[in-house]
Design an enzyme around this catalytic site. Structure first.
Site, short mmCIF file in Angstrom:
data_model
loop_
_atom_site.label_atom_id
_atom_site.label_comp_id
_atom_site.label_asym_id
_atom_site.label_seq_id
_atom_site.Cartn_x
_atom_site.Cartn_y
_atom_site.Cartn_z
CG ASN A 9 -30.70 -32.39 43.33
OD1 ASN A 9 -29.61 -32.88 43.63
ND2 ASN A 9 -31.41 -32.83 42.29
CE LYS A 11 -30.30 -30.97 39.33
NZ LYS A 11 -30.88 -30.60 38.06
CG HIS A 94 -33.93 -35.55 39.79
ND1 HIS A 94 -33.44 -35.30 38.53
CD2 HIS A 94 -34.12 -34.34 40.36
CE1 HIS A 94 -33.34 -34.00 38.36
NE2 HIS A 94 -33.74 -33.38 39.46
CD GLU A 166 -37.71 -31.47 40.34
OE1 GLU A 166 -37.23 -30.48 40.88
OE2 GLU A 166 -37.04 -32.43 39.94
CB SER A 214 -36.01 -22.82 35.87
OG SER A 214 -35.50 -23.68 34.87
P1 PGA Z 1 -33.17 -26.64 38.34
O1 PGA Z 1 -33.23 -28.18 38.74
O2 PGA Z 1 -33.59 -25.85 39.54
O3 PGA Z 1 -31.72 -26.40 37.99
O4 PGA Z 1 -34.08 -26.45 37.19
C1 PGA Z 1 -34.32 -28.68 39.44
C2 PGA Z 1 -34.09 -30.15 39.69
O5 PGA Z 1 -33.44 -30.79 38.85
O6 PGA Z 1 -34.56 -30.67 40.70
#
Ligand code: PGA
Length: 261
Positions: A9, A11, A94, A166, A214
């Site tokens: 993702n 973002k 999300h 998540e 993470s």
């Molecule tokens: P991250 O994000 O891997 O940076 O923790 C996961 C997500 O938001 O799907």
């Protein structure tokens, strides 16, 4: 056997040119593997050029969001109908959308229905925040998020949904506390149990459940080996080509070495 899914993702990062460069670098490093599906989710503006650029044997695309109506006077929104030629998946629910854009359980439910109406597969994100975990509310939160989101679907549709567990407190930008494998395994078991209760064991056995929070190239294998975990949804590490290809490689090595349950 459920196919492993590794989804990045991106973002609100990378413009069209930067996205193209990242895809190019990932293509050089990532091999096709029948049992591993790799999904990339760039920003909306990069989806169109990327849909022409990517090797479809290697990558599938996901949108990060779409609006729940198919067409109409909704200034600034893009519908699932408009995305259906470009992507295979859509990320829905999300935590950033639930928190920053106030998406309710009902909005998530209507978006999941809109995805299926348009032949797209939702990657449905669910997870408790820190306070809810500390208050012993994790199961209740997951239950409510699952029951509402899947409310309008047939059992056949539910079997196709990808659920990403998540925990909000484990997402890098919301604190990034590393979740323990036992915590993740318990949550994933609970999610499948809920699906089994609502739609039967066969559906629960087919649904893919990912972990997100993470995950990077150093921690990926440990997460991927958790019983019942079918892959990962990756935020921060997905826009770093070394890290993301390292995560795909961790999945590849796990399958080759037969260490998955
Ligand atoms: P991250 O994000 O891997 O940076 O923790 C996961 C997500 O938001 O799907």
């Amino acid at each position: 056997m459920r196919r492993i899914l590794i989804a990045g993702n991106w973002k609100m990062h990378l413009n069209v040119q930067q996205s193209s460069l990242l895809v190019h670098r990932l293509s050089e490093r990532i091999k096709t593997h029948n049992d591993i599906e790799v999904v990339l989710s760039p920003s909306l503006v990069s989806l169109q050029p990327m849909s022409l650029e990517i090797d479809r044997r290697k990558f599938r695309l996901a949108a990060q969001n779409a609006y729940l109506k198919d067409e109409g006077a909704y200034t600034g929104e893009v519908s699932f109908t408009m995305l259906k030629e470009l992507v295979h998946y859509v990320i829905i629910g999300h935590s950033e959308r639930r928190i920053y854009f106030c998406e309710s359980l009902e909005t998530v439910r209507d978006k999941v229905a809109a995805a299926f109406r348009n032949g797209l597969t939702p990657i449905l994100c669910i997870g408790e925040n820190k306070e809810e975990r500390e208050d012993g509310m994790t199961k209740q939160v997951l239950h409510d998020q699952i029951v509402t989101a899947l409310y309008n679907l047939t059992a056949e549709e539910v079997a196709k949904v990808v659920i990403a567990y998540e925990p909000v407190w484990a997402i890098s930008t919301f604190g990034g506390e590393l979740a323990k494998p036992a915590q993740i395994e318990t949550a994933i078991k609970f999610i499948r149990h809920q699906i089994a209760q609502l739609y039967g064991q066969r559906v629960a056995d087919e649904v893919r459940v990912l972990y997100g929070g993470s995950v990077d190239d150093q921690t990926a294998r440990g997460y991927l080996e958790i019983p019942g975990c079918d892959g990962a949804l990756i935020g921060g590490a997905s826009i770093n080509y070394m890290k993301f290809s390292g995560i795909v490689d961790a999945a590849y090595r796990m399958l080759r070495e037969g260490t998955k349950e």
